[in-house]
Design a protein around this motif. Structure first.
Motif, PDB file in Angstrom:
ATOM      1  N   LEU A 146       0.712  -1.185   0.084  1.00 32.47           N
ATOM      2  CA  LEU A 146      -0.120  -0.177  -0.051  1.00 32.47           C
ATOM      3  C   LEU A 146       0.882   1.309  -0.061  1.00 32.47           C
ATOM      4  O   LEU A 146       1.964   1.509   0.487  1.00 32.47           O
ATOM      5  CB  LEU A 146      -1.002   0.112   1.269  1.00 32.47           C
ATOM      6  N   VAL A 147       0.233   2.359  -0.331  1.00 31.95           N
ATOM      7  CA  VAL A 147       0.935   3.588  -0.385  1.00 31.95           C
ATOM      8  C   VAL A 147       0.047   4.614   0.643  1.00 31.95           C
ATOM      9  O   VAL A 147      -1.095   4.951   0.431  1.00 31.95           O
ATOM     10  CB  VAL A 147       1.029   4.329  -1.675  1.00 31.95           C
ATOM     11  N   LEU A 148       0.486   5.093   1.765  1.00 37.70           N
ATOM     12  CA  LEU A 148      -0.205   5.964   2.618  1.00 37.70           C
ATOM     13  C   LEU A 148       0.023   7.486   1.992  1.00 37.70           C
ATOM     14  O   LEU A 148       1.046   7.820   1.863  1.00 37.70           O
ATOM     15  CB  LEU A 148       0.386   6.073   4.137  1.00 37.70           C
ATOM     16  N   ALA A 149      -1.262   7.901   1.760  1.00 33.12           N
ATOM     17  CA  ALA A 149      -1.077   9.400   0.991  1.00 33.12           C
ATOM     18  C   ALA A 149      -1.484  10.412   2.173  1.00 33.12           C
ATOM     19  O   ALA A 149      -2.537  10.463   2.424  1.00 33.12           O
ATOM     20  CB  ALA A 149      -1.945   9.558  -0.234  1.00 33.12           C
ATOM     21  N   HIS A 150      -0.323  11.011   2.769  1.00 37.38           N
ATOM     22  CA  HIS A 150      -0.720  12.361   3.847  1.00 37.38           C
ATOM     23  C   HIS A 150      -1.262  13.414   3.096  1.00 37.38           C
ATOM     24  O   HIS A 150      -0.738  14.018   2.318  1.00 37.38           O
ATOM     25  CB  HIS A 150       0.481  12.476   4.396  1.00 37.38           C
ATOM     26  N   PHE A 180      -2.219  16.171  -2.124  1.00 34.41           N
ATOM     27  CA  PHE A 180      -2.252  17.430  -1.794  1.00 34.41           C
ATOM     28  C   PHE A 180      -3.736  17.834  -2.271  1.00 34.41           C
ATOM     29  O   PHE A 180      -4.240  17.598  -3.420  1.00 34.41           O
ATOM     30  CB  PHE A 180      -1.354  18.248  -2.778  1.00 34.41           C
ATOM     31  N   ASP A 181      -4.544  18.719  -1.373  1.00 40.87           N
ATOM     32  CA  ASP A 181      -5.816  19.097  -1.695  1.00 40.87           C
ATOM     33  C   ASP A 181      -5.674  20.457  -2.063  1.00 40.87           C
ATOM     34  O   ASP A 181      -5.214  21.264  -0.997  1.00 40.87           O
ATOM     35  CB  ASP A 181      -6.577  18.628  -0.385  1.00 40.87           C
ATOM     36  N   ILE A 182      -5.936  20.995  -3.057  1.00 39.49           N
ATOM     37  CA  ILE A 182      -5.958  22.154  -3.553  1.00 39.49           C
ATOM     38  C   ILE A 182      -6.779  23.349  -2.726  1.00 39.49           C
ATOM     39  O   ILE A 182      -6.108  24.325  -2.464  1.00 39.49           O
ATOM     40  CB  ILE A 182      -6.389  22.401  -5.136  1.00 39.49           C
ATOM     41  N   GLY A 183      -7.817  22.978  -2.315  1.00 38.03           N
ATOM     42  CA  GLY A 183      -8.688  24.069  -1.458  1.00 38.03           C
ATOM     43  C   GLY A 183      -8.356  24.031   0.028  1.00 38.03           C
ATOM     44  O   GLY A 183      -9.080  24.929   0.558  1.00 38.03           O
ATOM     45  N   ASN A 184      -7.735  23.163   0.244  1.00 36.09           N
ATOM     46  CA  ASN A 184      -7.492  23.185   1.805  1.00 36.09           C
ATOM     47  C   ASN A 184      -6.687  24.330   2.407  1.00 36.09           C
ATOM     48  O   ASN A 184      -7.092  24.526   3.637  1.00 36.09           O
ATOM     49  CB  ASN A 184      -6.765  21.646   2.270  1.00 36.09           C
ATOM     50  N   VAL A 203       3.991  14.172  -4.383  1.00 35.16           N
ATOM     51  CA  VAL A 203       2.456  14.407  -4.425  1.00 35.16           C
ATOM     52  C   VAL A 203       2.158  12.966  -5.390  1.00 35.16           C
ATOM     53  O   VAL A 203       2.523  12.728  -6.480  1.00 35.16           O
ATOM     54  CB  VAL A 203       1.889  15.448  -5.006  1.00 35.16           C
ATOM     55  N   VAL A 204       1.371  11.994  -4.889  1.00 38.47           N
ATOM     56  CA  VAL A 204       0.904  10.706  -5.519  1.00 38.47           C
ATOM     57  C   VAL A 204      -0.659  10.954  -5.821  1.00 38.47           C
ATOM     58  O   VAL A 204      -1.288  10.230  -6.617  1.00 38.47           O
ATOM     59  CB  VAL A 204       1.300   9.783  -4.867  1.00 38.47           C
ATOM     60  N   HIS A 205      -1.279  11.703  -5.113  1.00 39.84           N
ATOM     61  CA  HIS A 205      -2.801  12.030  -5.236  1.00 39.84           C
ATOM     62  C   HIS A 205      -3.278  13.413  -5.031  1.00 39.84           C
ATOM     63  O   HIS A 205      -2.684  14.119  -4.161  1.00 39.84           O
ATOM     64  CB  HIS A 205      -3.413  10.893  -4.378  1.00 39.84           C
ATOM     65  N   GLY A 245      -0.914  11.131 -11.279  1.00 38.16           N
ATOM     66  CA  GLY A 245      -1.747  10.287 -10.450  1.00 38.16           C
ATOM     67  C   GLY A 245      -3.313  10.835 -10.918  1.00 38.16           C
ATOM     68  O   GLY A 245      -3.264  11.222 -12.114  1.00 38.16           O
ATOM     69  N   VAL A 246      -4.301  10.703  -9.889  1.00 38.36           N
ATOM     70  CA  VAL A 246      -5.529  11.009 -10.333  1.00 38.36           C
ATOM     71  C   VAL A 246      -5.896  12.290  -9.547  1.00 38.36           C
ATOM     72  O   VAL A 246      -5.382  12.702  -8.615  1.00 38.36           O
ATOM     73  CB  VAL A 246      -6.483   9.717  -9.653  1.00 38.36           C
ATOM     74  N   LEU A 247      -6.913  12.944 -10.305  1.00 39.11           N
ATOM     75  CA  LEU A 247      -7.480  14.151  -9.737  1.00 39.11           C
ATOM     76  C   LEU A 247      -8.806  13.682  -9.115  1.00 39.11           C
ATOM     77  O   LEU A 247      -9.687  13.310 -10.241  1.00 39.11           O
ATOM     78  CB  LEU A 247      -7.591  15.432 -10.862  1.00 39.11           C
ATOM     79  N   SER A 248      -9.041  13.779  -8.078  1.00 36.74           N
ATOM     80  CA  SER A 248     -10.351  13.453  -7.340  1.00 36.74           C
ATOM     81  C   SER A 248     -11.035  14.620  -6.732  1.00 36.74           C
ATOM     82  O   SER A 248     -10.609  15.216  -5.755  1.00 36.74           O
ATOM     83  CB  SER A 248      -9.935  12.268  -6.204  1.00 36.74           C
ATOM     84  N   ILE A 249     -12.045  14.911  -7.177  1.00 33.65           N
ATOM     85  CA  ILE A 249     -13.107  16.006  -6.796  1.00 33.65           C
ATOM     86  C   ILE A 249     -13.513  15.512  -5.227  1.00 33.65           C
ATOM     87  O   ILE A 249     -14.118  14.564  -4.855  1.00 33.65           O
ATOM     88  CB  ILE A 249     -13.899  16.430  -7.543  1.00 33.65           C
ATOM     89  N   GLU A 250     -13.280  16.828  -4.335  1.00 36.03           N
ATOM     90  CA  GLU A 250     -13.947  16.525  -2.936  1.00 36.03           C
ATOM     91  C   GLU A 250     -14.706  17.955  -2.765  1.00 36.03           C
ATOM     92  O   GLU A 250     -14.045  18.615  -2.159  1.00 36.03           O
ATOM     93  CB  GLU A 250     -12.891  16.214  -1.934  1.00 36.03           C
ATOM     94  N   PRO A 251     -15.817  18.235  -3.289  1.00 34.69           N
ATOM     95  CA  PRO A 251     -16.316  19.647  -3.582  1.00 34.69           C
ATOM     96  C   PRO A 251     -16.626  20.462  -2.405  1.00 34.69           C
ATOM     97  O   PRO A 251     -16.328  21.592  -2.244  1.00 34.69           O
ATOM     98  CB  PRO A 251     -17.529  19.545  -4.589  1.00 34.69           C
ATOM     99  N   HIS A 252     -17.102  19.674  -1.366  1.00 34.71           N
ATOM    100  CA  HIS A 252     -17.672  20.226   0.000  1.00 34.71           C
ATOM    101  C   HIS A 252     -18.694  21.577  -0.464  1.00 34.71           C
ATOM    102  O   HIS A 252     -18.920  22.071   0.457  1.00 34.71           O
ATOM    103  CB  HIS A 252     -16.525  20.833   0.791  1.00 34.71           C
TER     104      HIS A 252
END
Length: 291
Positions: A146-150, A180-184, A203-205, A245-252
């Motif tokens: 596995l890869v832990l993505a912090h 990396f979460d761009i909006g955080n 950055v992997v995700h 990697g993947v770009l995964s939306i987390e809109p909030h």
């Protein structure tokens, strides 16, 4: 790190499905509507992946397989805002062991983690304990492939690039990388673009969200490209550095799970996905159509 002249990269898109719907059928339907067919799993029916009973997990796997939807990663609770570094470490170890088995079935390698709230400790002790826990978790993750993505969110290294780099270079395990979460940055009070430039090679995700300051300093989440996170520029930094990697939306924009506020909203989720597609289309250094 790849040079700024790195060639075009393939863009793969996904979404954290429980922001579109609580039930898995709704989550699958939302990414299918976008034409992506990839999910990042956090909860199913409101239950975290690691907490699903075996029957519920098997049903989820069958539904994903029948729909042809792949799982790009699992958002765990390890080290998150609900688990201070003074808490019982066995809880995190147990969750990782469960997720290792379940990720093998799902065909996913990435597990989202954070680096623990301080639990009343001073900075040096907080950092020492957080690093020690993540070192042990990375060792176990490596054993499981596995890869832990912090994530740049809650915890000791949540809002500081130097601490993120300290984690990945100090622990020095292929099983620990960065999410990396761009909006955080907007939500936590720092500019995301300079941080990304410092850490991009690890950055992997990526989570994509956007936000702006509202009345009275309240953070308002908005579709990608409509806020202050400089999403398009962050995407350019990622692509120029060969991010694969993947770009995964987390809109909030409707649901903020960590605050237990709002409700899942498929239409808002899909609208944010379309907004991301438009941003990518305007970023000339990408190759072709996202998929």
């Amino acid at each position: 790190m790849p040079s700024a002249e790195a060639g075009p990269v393939e863009v793969r898109l996904a979404g954290i499905g429980d922001e579109a719907a609580a039930d898995l059928a709704g989550q699958i339907g939302a990414v299918a509507e976008l034409g992506w067919h990839r999910l990042e799993l956090r909860t199913v029916g409101g239950t975290p992946v690691a907490d699903l009973d075996e029957d519920a997990f098997r049903r989820a796997v069958r539904r994903l397989e029948a729909a042809g939807t792949s799982v790009v990663g699992v958002a765990s609770k390890i080290g998150d805002w609900s688990r201070p570094v003074t808490g019982d470490f066995a809880v995190d170890v147990r969750e990782l062991e469960i997720l290792a088995r379940r990720c093998a079935v799902l065909g996913a390698r990435l597990v989202r983690v954070m680096s623990y709230p301080r639990g009343g400790l001073g900075g040096p002790e907080w950092g020492r304990r957080s690093r020690a826990r993540l070192r042990e978790l990375a060792r176990r993750a490596e054993d499981h492939g596995l890869v832990l993505a912090h994530e740049n969110c809650a915890g000791w290294a949540g809002d500081r690039a130097d601490r993120m780099l300290d984690l990945v270079t100090g622990i020095d395990s292929p099983a620990l990388r960065l999410l990396f979460d761009i909006g955080n940055g907007v939500a936590h009070g720092y500019p995301p673009l300079p941080m990304l430039r410092e850490v991009v090679s690890h950055v992997v995700h990526v989570h994509v969200k956007d936000a702006r300051a509202g009345a009275g300093g309240e953070v308002v989440f908005v579709p990608p490209g409509e806020g202050e996170a400089r999403v398009a520029e962050c995407l350019e930094v990622l692509f120029r550095n060969g991010y694969g990697g993947v770009l995964s939306i987390e809109p909030h924009v409707r649901l903020r799970p960590h605050l237990e506020s709002g409700t899942a909203d498929r239409d808002a989720f899909v609208a944010c996905g379309r907004a991301l597609e438009r941003l990518i289309a305007r970023t000339a250094i990408t190759s072709g159509t996202p998929r």
